[in-house]
Motif scaffolding. Sequence first.
Motif, mmCIF file in Angstrom:
data_model
loop_
_atom_site.group_PDB
_atom_site.id
_atom_site.type_symbol
_atom_site.label_atom_id
_atom_site.label_comp_id
_atom_site.label_asym_id
_atom_site.label_seq_id
_atom_site.Cartn_x
_atom_site.Cartn_y
_atom_site.Cartn_z
ATOM 1 N N CYS A 1 -62.625 -46.625 59.086
ATOM 2 C CA CYS A 1 -62.742 -45.416 58.268
ATOM 3 C C CYS A 1 -62.831 -45.854 56.821
ATOM 4 O O CYS A 1 -61.825 -46.267 56.236
ATOM 5 C CB CYS A 1 -61.546 -44.491 58.499
ATOM 6 N N PHE A 2 -64.026 -45.760 56.260
ATOM 7 C CA PHE A 2 -64.198 -46.180 54.878
ATOM 8 C C PHE A 2 -65.447 -45.532 54.308
ATOM 9 O O PHE A 2 -66.122 -44.740 54.964
ATOM 10 C CB PHE A 2 -64.286 -47.709 54.789
ATOM 11 N N PHE A 3 -65.752 -45.868 53.046
ATOM 12 C CA PHE A 3 -66.931 -45.311 52.397
ATOM 13 C C PHE A 3 -68.198 -45.737 53.115
ATOM 14 O O PHE A 3 -68.350 -46.895 53.511
ATOM 15 C CB PHE A 3 -67.007 -45.762 50.939
ATOM 16 N N LEU A 4 -69.121 -44.798 53.248
ATOM 17 C CA LEU A 4 -70.422 -45.056 53.854
ATOM 18 C C LEU A 4 -71.468 -44.245 53.099
ATOM 19 O O LEU A 4 -71.353 -43.024 53.005
ATOM 20 C CB LEU A 4 -70.420 -44.669 55.337
ATOM 21 N N PHE A 5 -72.472 -44.926 52.556
ATOM 22 C CA PHE A 5 -73.482 -44.273 51.725
ATOM 23 C C PHE A 5 -74.863 -44.417 52.350
ATOM 24 O O PHE A 5 -75.106 -45.317 53.146
ATOM 25 C CB PHE A 5 -73.483 -44.877 50.317
ATOM 26 N N LYS A 6 -75.768 -43.523 51.935
ATOM 27 C CA LYS A 6 -77.111 -43.521 52.493
ATOM 28 C C LYS A 6 -78.030 -44.535 51.828
ATOM 29 O O LYS A 6 -79.054 -44.906 52.392
ATOM 30 C CB LYS A 6 -77.726 -42.119 52.371
ATOM 31 N N ASP A 7 -77.706 -44.944 50.612
ATOM 32 C CA ASP A 7 -78.561 -45.916 49.916
ATOM 33 C C ASP A 7 -77.691 -46.844 49.085
ATOM 34 O O ASP A 7 -76.539 -46.526 48.755
ATOM 35 C CB ASP A 7 -79.581 -45.204 49.025
ATOM 36 N N ASN A 8 -78.250 -47.990 48.741
ATOM 37 C CA ASN A 8 -77.498 -49.009 48.005
ATOM 38 C C ASN A 8 -77.208 -48.595 46.565
ATOM 39 O O ASN A 8 -76.203 -49.016 45.992
ATOM 40 C CB ASN A 8 -78.274 -50.324 48.008
ATOM 41 N N THR A 9 -78.094 -47.790 45.966
ATOM 42 C CA THR A 9 -77.873 -47.356 44.582
ATOM 43 C C THR A 9 -76.609 -46.520 44.472
ATOM 44 O O THR A 9 -75.761 -46.736 43.589
ATOM 45 C CB THR A 9 -79.080 -46.549 44.071
ATOM 46 N N THR A 10 -76.461 -45.553 45.378
ATOM 47 C CA THR A 10 -75.240 -44.742 45.387
ATOM 48 C C THR A 10 -74.023 -45.602 45.655
ATOM 49 O O THR A 10 -72.964 -45.415 45.037
ATOM 50 C CB THR A 10 -75.347 -43.648 46.460
ATOM 51 N N ALA A 11 -74.159 -46.564 46.558
ATOM 52 C CA ALA A 11 -73.040 -47.441 46.884
ATOM 53 C C ALA A 11 -72.590 -48.241 45.668
ATOM 54 O O ALA A 11 -71.392 -48.375 45.406
ATOM 55 C CB ALA A 11 -73.429 -48.383 48.023
ATOM 56 N N GLN A 12 -73.545 -48.766 44.903
ATOM 57 C CA GLN A 12 -73.190 -49.561 43.731
ATOM 58 C C GLN A 12 -72.507 -48.717 42.671
ATOM 59 O O GLN A 12 -71.531 -49.152 42.043
ATOM 60 C CB GLN A 12 -74.446 -50.222 43.162
ATOM 61 N N HIS A 13 -73.007 -47.492 42.450
ATOM 62 C CA HIS A 13 -72.395 -46.613 41.446
ATOM 63 C C HIS A 13 -70.980 -46.209 41.858
ATOM 64 O O HIS A 13 -70.049 -46.268 41.047
ATOM 65 C CB HIS A 13 -73.258 -45.372 41.237
ATOM 66 N N MET A 14 -70.821 -45.811 43.099
ATOM 67 C CA MET A 14 -69.511 -45.361 43.555
ATOM 68 C C MET A 14 -68.521 -46.504 43.646
ATOM 69 O O MET A 14 -67.316 -46.309 43.476
ATOM 70 C CB MET A 14 -69.647 -44.681 44.924
ATOM 71 N N LYS A 15 -69.030 -47.709 43.893
ATOM 72 C CA LYS A 15 -68.151 -48.864 43.980
ATOM 73 C C LYS A 15 -67.468 -49.142 42.649
ATOM 74 O O LYS A 15 -66.376 -49.704 42.608
ATOM 75 C CB LYS A 15 -68.947 -50.096 44.426
ATOM 76 N N VAL A 16 -68.099 -48.723 41.557
ATOM 77 C CA VAL A 16 -67.499 -48.871 40.227
ATOM 78 C C VAL A 16 -66.764 -47.594 39.828
ATOM 79 O O VAL A 16 -65.678 -47.649 39.241
ATOM 80 C CB VAL A 16 -68.577 -49.213 39.187
ATOM 81 N N LEU A 17 -67.339 -46.437 40.158
ATOM 82 C CA LEU A 17 -66.774 -45.161 39.712
ATOM 83 C C LEU A 17 -65.417 -44.871 40.335
ATOM 84 O O LEU A 17 -64.481 -44.446 39.640
ATOM 85 C CB LEU A 17 -67.745 -44.027 40.037
#
Length: 390
Positions: free
Chosen positions: A213-229
């Motif tokens: 159970c963890f974060f799962l994103f549809k694209d790498n751009t969103t993943a990179q932004h949320m990984k910092v945010l």
Amino acid sequence: MNFSYEEAYLDIEEPCSAQVNPKVQHVLQVYVYSIICILGFIGNTLVIITYAFYKRTKSMTDVYLLNVAIADILFVVALPLIIFSEQNGWALGTWSCKLLRGIYSINLYSGILLLACISLDRYMAIVQARRSFRLRSRTLIYSYLICAVVWFMGFILSLPTFVYYQRYKHNGLGVDISFYSSSDVTDNTTEEHEQLQTPSALLPGFEEEQYVCFFLFKDNTTAQHMKVLVPSSQMALGFFLPLLIMGFCYSQVVFTLLHAKNFQRHKAVRVVLTVVLVFIACHLPYNMALLYDTITMFSLKECSDDTTTRLVLALTESLAYLHCCLNPLLYAFVGVNFRNHFRKIVEDAWCLGKRYIGARRSSRATSDGYLSSRRSVEGAPSENATSFTM
């Protein structure tokens, strides 16, 4: 010529495993977290019982303390449920993943922000006593509104958890499962993807797939932004902002108390300093480790460095959890009135237990007498006059 997958991948260096040492994780979950949950549940339950039956919420601080206790007790209830779900592959599905993680996040933010509100209230009550007396005595409703705003802020800050947390199957590569995009993991509803992305069956040493159970994103751009945010908001609003508010307010409180002509001023100063130092000691190590991990997340690191970072994050996170056990001691039971109420709870519980035992004995004696009378007077109607009473 025969082709072997194992021979083809023998020279490939396996990726770093970002998982915490299983032995350390077992000790934390079974022993450390259990102690934290038990002590936190008992202490905060006593605070809630005190406000419910013995002490009315007469001031803004009372309202804040009650809400802090509610946040902490929800936190210590959600934590063992999360651990149990992790160990059982989140068998209840994605909804339990989102709900438990979301409650965990909301109460984490709300509890710390409410501590900042308590420091502001102490500042107004001691430093700005003349100006704030009428406001604090006549507008108790404002404290409820402030608490509602704090809980709403905790929900807003936890929205990424409710939106992006998913139950999915770890791809078995042994790498950090944090902030994957959907192309990097296998969906638990797509059998084709499960068959295509099973490197554990090809490469020796890879861990078997498991549901997480963890974060799962549809694209790498969103993943990179949320990984910092996400960690940045957690550090900024969940630690540094409350620390600045508490530092300013309590420094002014200490300055005012030192210039006050009161024989109890030194005790009050020690209490204030203890509150601040315990908050820093519990939360600063984890936030420093989280800051280092956020800064270096996109840079190349040795496997040993990454493993050490994960271990430090796990250990310091457990230290931050410990603060929920100390809140009742620091903010509630340190006061004379609250200690008196707590003593009253213990006395009432002891008397209630004695009454219960006495009533059981009385009921048993009455029952024996009733049976003997039934034997002596056959068919005569009888009524058990002694009932269980408190």
